[in-house]
Design a protein around this motif. Structure first.
Motif, PDB file in Angstrom:
ATOM      1  N   ASP A  71      44.583  40.012  41.247  1.00 41.79           N
ATOM      2  CA  ASP A  71      43.559  39.119  41.779  1.00 41.79           C
ATOM      3  C   ASP A  71      42.607  38.677  40.656  1.00 41.79           C
ATOM      4  OD1 ASP A  71      42.163  37.764  43.742  1.00 41.79           O
ATOM      5  OD2 ASP A  71      40.796  39.443  44.107  1.00 41.79           O
ATOM      6  N   HIS A  72      42.254  39.630  39.827  1.00 44.29           N
ATOM      7  CA  HIS A  72      41.377  39.357  38.682  1.00 44.29           C
ATOM      8  C   HIS A  72      42.024  38.327  37.746  1.00 44.29           C
ATOM      9  CE1 HIS A  72      39.707  40.377  34.639  1.00 44.29           C
ATOM     10  NE2 HIS A  72      38.590  40.392  35.336  1.00 44.29           N
ATOM     11  N   GLU A  73      43.328  38.483  37.528  1.00 39.81           N
ATOM     12  CA  GLU A  73      44.043  37.549  36.647  1.00 39.81           C
ATOM     13  C   GLU A  73      44.093  36.147  37.260  1.00 39.81           C
ATOM     14  OE1 GLU A  73      43.797  39.627  33.889  1.00 39.81           O
ATOM     15  OE2 GLU A  73      45.500  38.374  33.297  1.00 39.81           O
ATOM     16  N   VAL A  74      44.244  36.071  38.581  1.00 40.21           N
ATOM     17  CA  VAL A  74      44.253  34.766  39.257  1.00 40.21           C
ATOM     18  C   VAL A  74      42.882  34.117  39.095  1.00 40.21           C
ATOM     19  CG1 VAL A  74      44.414  33.592  41.497  1.00 40.21           C
ATOM     20  CG2 VAL A  74      46.059  35.394  40.910  1.00 40.21           C
ATOM     21  N   LYS A  75      41.811  34.920  39.350  1.00 39.56           N
ATOM     22  CA  LYS A  75      40.459  34.358  39.269  1.00 39.56           C
ATOM     23  C   LYS A  75      40.134  33.890  37.860  1.00 39.56           C
ATOM     24  CE  LYS A  75      38.524  36.440  43.335  1.00 39.56           C
ATOM     25  NZ  LYS A  75      38.506  37.813  43.843  1.00 39.56           N
ATOM     26  N   ALA A  76      40.694  34.592  36.870  1.00 38.87           N
ATOM     27  CA  ALA A  76      40.441  34.206  35.478  1.00 38.87           C
ATOM     28  C   ALA A  76      41.331  33.040  35.036  1.00 38.87           C
ATOM     29  CB  ALA A  76      40.664  35.419  34.572  1.00 38.87           C
ATOM     30  N   GLY A  77      42.183  32.568  35.956  1.00 34.71           N
ATOM     31  CA  GLY A  77      43.027  31.421  35.636  1.00 34.71           C
ATOM     32  C   GLY A  77      44.241  31.756  34.786  1.00 34.71           C
ATOM     33  N   ARG A  78      44.552  33.047  34.682  1.00 32.57           N
ATOM     34  CA  ARG A  78      45.707  33.427  33.856  1.00 32.57           C
ATOM     35  C   ARG A  78      46.991  33.578  34.668  1.00 32.57           C
ATOM     36  NH1 ARG A  78      41.528  36.414  30.962  1.00 32.57           N
ATOM     37  NH2 ARG A  78      41.752  38.070  32.477  1.00 32.57           N
ATOM     38  N   LEU A  79      46.862  33.582  35.991  1.00 35.05           N
ATOM     39  CA  LEU A  79      48.048  33.638  36.856  1.00 35.05           C
ATOM     40  C   LEU A  79      47.834  32.648  37.990  1.00 35.05           C
ATOM     41  CD1 LEU A  79      48.903  37.408  37.612  1.00 35.05           C
ATOM     42  CD2 LEU A  79      50.333  35.777  36.381  1.00 35.05           C
ATOM     43  N   PRO A  80      48.909  31.973  38.443  1.00 36.00           N
ATOM     44  CA  PRO A  80      48.749  31.101  39.615  1.00 36.00           C
ATOM     45  C   PRO A  80      48.500  31.932  40.879  1.00 36.00           C
ATOM     46  CG  PRO A  80      51.047  31.193  38.924  1.00 36.00           C
ATOM     47  CD  PRO A  80      50.262  31.962  37.897  1.00 36.00           C
ATOM     48  N   LYS A  81      47.987  31.290  41.913  1.00 37.34           N
ATOM     49  CA  LYS A  81      47.691  31.981  43.172  1.00 37.34           C
ATOM     50  C   LYS A  81      48.951  32.550  43.837  1.00 37.34           C
ATOM     51  CE  LYS A  81      44.541  31.392  46.985  1.00 37.34           C
ATOM     52  NZ  LYS A  81      43.364  32.015  47.008  1.00 37.34           N
ATOM     53  N   SER A  82      50.082  31.987  43.466  1.00 35.62           N
ATOM     54  CA  SER A  82      51.348  32.516  43.995  1.00 35.62           C
ATOM     55  C   SER A  82      51.893  33.611  43.057  1.00 35.62           C
ATOM     56  CB  SER A  82      52.358  31.390  44.122  1.00 35.62           C
ATOM     57  OG  SER A  82      52.497  30.744  42.866  1.00 35.62           O
ATOM     58  N   LEU A  83      51.097  33.996  42.065  1.00 35.56           N
ATOM     59  CA  LEU A  83      51.493  34.975  41.044  1.00 35.56           C
ATOM     60  C   LEU A  83      52.752  34.492  40.326  1.00 35.56           C
ATOM     61  CD1 LEU A  83      50.799  38.312  42.983  1.00 35.56           C
ATOM     62  CD2 LEU A  83      49.247  36.965  41.576  1.00 35.56           C
ATOM     63  N   ILE A 112      48.426  54.214  48.407  1.00 38.20           N
ATOM     64  CA  ILE A 112      47.505  53.122  48.738  1.00 38.20           C
ATOM     65  C   ILE A 112      46.539  52.876  47.581  1.00 38.20           C
ATOM     66  CG2 ILE A 112      45.591  52.462  50.288  1.00 38.20           C
ATOM     67  CD1 ILE A 112      47.211  53.870  52.557  1.00 38.20           C
ATOM     68  N   ARG A 113      46.081  53.978  46.947  1.00 41.04           N
ATOM     69  CA  ARG A 113      45.147  53.803  45.809  1.00 41.04           C
ATOM     70  C   ARG A 113      45.840  53.164  44.614  1.00 41.04           C
ATOM     71  NH1 ARG A 113      42.473  59.631  46.057  1.00 41.04           N
ATOM     72  NH2 ARG A 113      41.717  59.252  43.949  1.00 41.04           N
ATOM     73  N   ILE A 114      47.098  53.542  44.384  1.00 44.09           N
ATOM     74  CA  ILE A 114      47.842  52.930  43.272  1.00 44.09           C
ATOM     75  C   ILE A 114      48.033  51.432  43.558  1.00 44.09           C
ATOM     76  CG2 ILE A 114      50.082  52.856  42.103  1.00 44.09           C
ATOM     77  CD1 ILE A 114      50.225  55.918  42.481  1.00 44.09           C
ATOM     78  N   ALA A 115      48.470  51.140  44.775  1.00 45.84           N
ATOM     79  CA  ALA A 115      48.743  49.740  45.143  1.00 45.84           C
ATOM     80  C   ALA A 115      47.474  48.897  45.017  1.00 45.84           C
ATOM     81  CB  ALA A 115      49.281  49.688  46.580  1.00 45.84           C
ATOM     82  N   ALA A 116      46.346  49.447  45.468  1.00 43.81           N
ATOM     83  CA  ALA A 116      45.095  48.679  45.475  1.00 43.81           C
ATOM     84  C   ALA A 116      44.702  48.268  44.055  1.00 43.81           C
ATOM     85  CB  ALA A 116      43.989  49.503  46.121  1.00 43.81           C
ATOM     86  N   GLN A 117      44.944  49.156  43.092  1.00 40.88           N
ATOM     87  CA  GLN A 117      44.558  48.805  41.716  1.00 40.88           C
ATOM     88  C   GLN A 117      45.407  47.681  41.153  1.00 40.88           C
ATOM     89  OE1 GLN A 117      43.721  52.370  39.209  1.00 40.88           O
ATOM     90  NE2 GLN A 117      44.689  53.337  40.968  1.00 40.88           N
ATOM     91  N   ILE A 118      46.699  47.711  41.472  1.00 39.10           N
ATOM     92  CA  ILE A 118      47.575  46.645  40.967  1.00 39.10           C
ATOM     93  C   ILE A 118      47.154  45.312  41.587  1.00 39.10           C
ATOM     94  CG2 ILE A 118      49.957  45.783  40.934  1.00 39.10           C
ATOM     95  CD1 ILE A 118      50.909  48.626  40.695  1.00 39.10           C
ATOM     96  N   ILE A 119      46.865  45.347  42.883  1.00 38.67           N
ATOM     97  CA  ILE A 119      46.489  44.110  43.570  1.00 38.67           C
ATOM     98  C   ILE A 119      45.146  43.589  43.039  1.00 38.67           C
ATOM     99  CG2 ILE A 119      45.839  43.185  45.833  1.00 38.67           C
ATOM    100  CD1 ILE A 119      48.115  45.081  46.918  1.00 38.67           C
ATOM    101  N   ASP A 120      44.201  44.490  42.825  1.00 42.12           N
ATOM    102  CA  ASP A 120      42.903  44.079  42.248  1.00 42.12           C
ATOM    103  C   ASP A 120      43.094  43.429  40.885  1.00 42.12           C
ATOM    104  OD1 ASP A 120      41.407  44.899  44.299  1.00 42.12           O
ATOM    105  OD2 ASP A 120      40.540  46.676  43.321  1.00 42.12           O
ATOM    106  N   PHE A 121      43.946  44.055  40.081  1.00 38.57           N
ATOM    107  CA  PHE A 121      44.179  43.513  38.746  1.00 38.57           C
ATOM    108  C   PHE A 121      44.782  42.109  38.829  1.00 38.57           C
ATOM    109  CE2 PHE A 121      47.205  42.588  35.394  1.00 38.57           C
ATOM    110  CZ  PHE A 121      46.369  42.569  34.295  1.00 38.57           C
TER     111      PHE A 121
END
Ligand code: 0RQ
Length: 507
Positions: free
Chosen positions: A250-262, A239-248
């Motif tokens: 999410d960060h990329e989406v917010k920064a506009g570097r990935l679409p919301k659909s990834l 769960i801790r490993i998964a959470a970090q990937i998802i946070d990352f």
């Protein structure tokens, strides 16, 4: 279940598994379908294994060469290995008995990138194939083969084998018909053309595999499920490993570097991979897509929950509960799942074009970001590289995940130098353990070492790694090369210590 064979003339070829096994002779080279516990033959391997055992009892030799899509199951790899009936095996396995035979030197094993298998069969690198054994969910009026829960290398197996034996499995959902997309035109250089797939869910082929009727020498009717192993519920580490990937992400989406659909997701096998998919259920992304080789419970549930629009794979590998959800919802899933040959699911050209986000598990990584996916303590084969290299080299993002220790803390998954190299520092972009994440993109080896040691290593080993790195820097400076500092004679001493004492830590 004869009605699964809609071509009436092919019904004459139905026989028992024992009769069909008579076509298999000592020394033959077989292409057998199967991919991570899906789509493998259920009856013939046991019949072949029994032949081998009887021959061995008479003092006669009997063994086969065997090329599959990937791992199969106890009633395929397991029974054949148990009968010591396999002298050569490629390209991926995970069966304990077969693994023992490989590590004991009884079975020669070639572990290789899954995207390479079909072209190497086509080109004859494995020699000629005498027989292909294919699992099907049915046969059409025209005599075409409808695959079951996986395609793997089935298209090429049928093309290049002299004879074909089909197992038609009535336990497989008849609704699988139409989910496959068979494109078999990759060919060989210098005559190749671009593969016309530009979206993860494009259909570019036929829903069946063509097979000349006179190639089919036997059809065996079966009625048995796939391997369907249960997943452990995600533990704290996963769960801790998964959470970090998802946070990352999410960060990329917010920064506009990935679409919301990834971007299309690939996920390796195992519990951590599945935990990442489970974590995505509650993540703030919409209309996700999958372009992967094995599709497990996690991706199925994303689709059923409406979080993922659609996914493409070469095999469906479910726990018993997920299989039930798949069967119950097959009409809903029909236009949301595509199964392709593994030459397409793992194709470097397509993975690069689509910009896949690849996530795979590892055995160990070193402080510079080289990854070992296959060998325990440098010499003992675990499973194989599978498709991890296809996605790591060609993906847009490549994540490697692992708990920071193994075997109750006696092994550090972060080591000074990997004991076997599968994915090099040039390919690996992120290392994630329950301790933290290292983003290696755009970093030199020395910058990477700092990040991996400080962010990813377990506290029990962190000082040992810092100490190794500091001394390696001093030693390498004297030797005149500090680009990638090492103390060569010490670099693998952690593994040696584990082999001798059962612990990498200094007592
Ligand atoms: O052993 O079962 O005896 O306890 O390795 O480890 O942590 O449960 O992780 O099931 O995800 O497997 C790399 C093997 C990880 C797998 C690997 C021991 C550990 C345990 C399993 P036990 P976990 P996973 C898609 C992509 C290559 C192929 C690939 C794999 C067992 O993910 O085969 O990615 N990958 N394909 O104790 C000694 C270490 C260890 C270690 C873990 N450092 N030293 N043992 N273990 N780390 C699929 C296909 O391509 C088909």
């Amino acid at each position: 279940s004869l009605d699964r064979i809609r071509n009436a003339s092919l019904r004459d070829k139905v026989m028992s598994a024992e009769q069909a096994a008579e076509f298999v002779k000592n020394g033959m080279n077989l292409a057998i379908t199967g991919f991570t516990g899906a789509g493998y033959p259920k009856a013939l391997p046991t019949a072949i294994a029994n032949k081998a055992k009887a021959a061995h009892e008479r003092g006669e030799a009997f063994s086969i060469g065997m090329v599959t899509g990937a791992s199969t199951a106890p009633e395929c790899d397991g029974v054949l290995a148990e009968a010591n009936a396999v002298h050569f095996r490629s390209p991926f396995q995970s069966d304990p008995t077969l693994r023992n035979n490989i590590n004991a030197g009884r079975t020669a094993y070639q572990d290789m990138h899954l995207s390479h298998v079909e072209q190497q069969m086509r080109q004859g690198f494995y020699g000629e194939f005498d027989i292909a054994i294919i699992e099907a969910s049915g046969i059409t009026e025209e005599g075409h083969i409808i695959p079951a829960m996986g395609i793997g290398h089935g298209v090429e197996a049928i093309k290049c084998a002299k004879h074909v034996i089909v197992e038609v499995n009535a336990a497989q959902n008849a609704g699988l018909e139409g989910m496959h997309d068979v494109y078999g035109e990759v060919g060989l250089p210098p005559h190749r053309k671009p593969i016309p797939l530009v979206g993860a869910f494009d259909r570019i082929g036929t829903p069946y595999i063509e097979c000349a009727a006179d190639k089919i020498v036997a059809i065996v009717l079966t009625n048995g499920g796939d391997r369907n192993s249960k997943f452990a519920d995600p533990d704290d580490v996963s769960i801790r490993i998964a959470a970090q990937i998802i946070d990352f992400l999410d960060h990329e989406v917010k920064a506009g570097r990935l679409p919301k659909s990834l971007l299309p997701l690939q996920s390796g096998v195992g519990n951590v991979a599945n935990a990442v998919m489970a974590g995505l259920l509650d993540a703030p992304f919409e209309d996700l897509t999958g372009y992967t080789e094995v599709l497990q419970d996690g991706m199925l549930d994303l689709i059923l929950a409406g979080k993922m629009k659609h996914a493409s794979a070469t095999a469906l590998s479910f726990s018993p509960d997920a299989l039930q959800r798949f069967n119950d919802n097959i009409e809903f899933l029909r236009d949301k799942l595509i199964l392709r040959p593994m030459e397409i699911s793992n194709n470097p050209e397509i993975i690069r074009r689509l910009g896949i986000i690849g996530m795979n598990a590892m055995i160990e990584a070193d402080i510079y970001g080289n990854v070992n996916s296959t060998h325990v303590m440098g010499t003992k084969m675990m499973n194989g590289i599978g498709g991890s290299g296809d996605f790591t080299r060609n993906g847009f993002f490549s994540f490697y995940v692992s708990p920071s220790t193994a075997k109750g803390g006696a092994i550090s998954s972060i080591v000074p130098m990997v004991s076997h190299h599968d994915h090099t520092e040039h390919d690996v972009m992120f290392i994630v353990t329950e301790q933290g994440m290292a983003d290696l993109r755009g970093k030199s080896p020395k910058q990477r070492a700092k990040l991996i040691i400080e962010n990813c290593s377990h506290p029990d080993y962190r000082d040992m790694l810092r100490d190794y790195y500091d001394r390696a820097l001093a030693v390498s400076e004297k030797a005149g090369g500090i680009h990638t500092p090492h103390i060569l004679l010490e670099a693998l001493s952690w593994h040696q210590r584990f082999v001798e004492t059962g612990d990498m830590r200094i007592k």
